[in-house]
Scaffold this motif. Structure first.
Motif: not given
Length: 194
Positions: A8-13, A36-38, A82-83
């Protein structure tokens, strides 16, 4: 079949560092779009064959200033929150970039091409071209296969500086010939053949 388990990411994104720390041998394609991971399924063999054949023909005509690869990460937006990092099917980029380093910065890329599959139609026709245009990648090609359109064709686009969007430069069924980003003339019979 083994389940795909990702951290899981460390934050929201997701951050770029978290994305780039993912293993390279994931059983699915993974992109990072606005943090977001797609996750997408791996392409079918015919998809890979068309991409490989087209990339080889582009590489055969490319001057030494350019290198051509398939399915390599391109950094479209380095925004901290948001990279955007995507692996187009074909990438033509500056020979100044070290091929041992990833991702390739968008400013070094002159052409990206996507081979449309049934599961990627929306992304390849809408989402990804918008992201490539925002990153100011000059040329975009969309390869429609007989799985996704009435006939095999390559739709070519060039970035319009006034609007920041792609404008059509042609639809190619039998041959693709251009002088930009460099001279190329590719018969498409061998690219689309089974």
């Amino acid at each position: 079949m083994q389940a795909l388990t990702l951290p899981l990411p460390s934050g929201d994104t997701w951050t770029r560092a978290e994305f780039e720390a993912l293993p390279e041998d994931l059983p699915a394609r993974v992109s990072l779009i606005h943090g977001e991971l797609v996750v997408s399924p791996r392409p079918r063999p015919i998809h890979q064959r068309i991409a490989r054949r087209l990339a080889t023909r582009i590489e055969d005509t490319a001057p030494a200033a350019w290198q051509v690869d398939t399915d390599v990460d391109v950094l479209l937006d380095d925004d901290e929150n948001e990279p955007v990092e995507i692996a187009p099917d074909i990438v033509v980029y500056s020979a100044d970039h070290d091929p041992y380093e990833r991702p390739i910065p968008a400013e070094l890329v002159t052409l990206v091409a996507e081979v449309v599959s049934p599961s990627t139609k929306r992304k390849d026709r809408r989402t990804h071209p918008e992201l490539y245009a925002e990153a100011e990648i000059r040329h975009y090609w969309r390869v429609e296969t007989d799985q996704t359109a009435p006939a095999f064709a390559i739709y070519t686009y060039e970035l319009d500086d006034a609007t920041g969007r792609y404008v059509s430069t042609g639809i190619h069924h039998d041959r693709i010939a251009f002088t930009s980003p460099f001279d190329l003339d590719i018969p498409l019979k061998d690219v689309r053949g089974r």
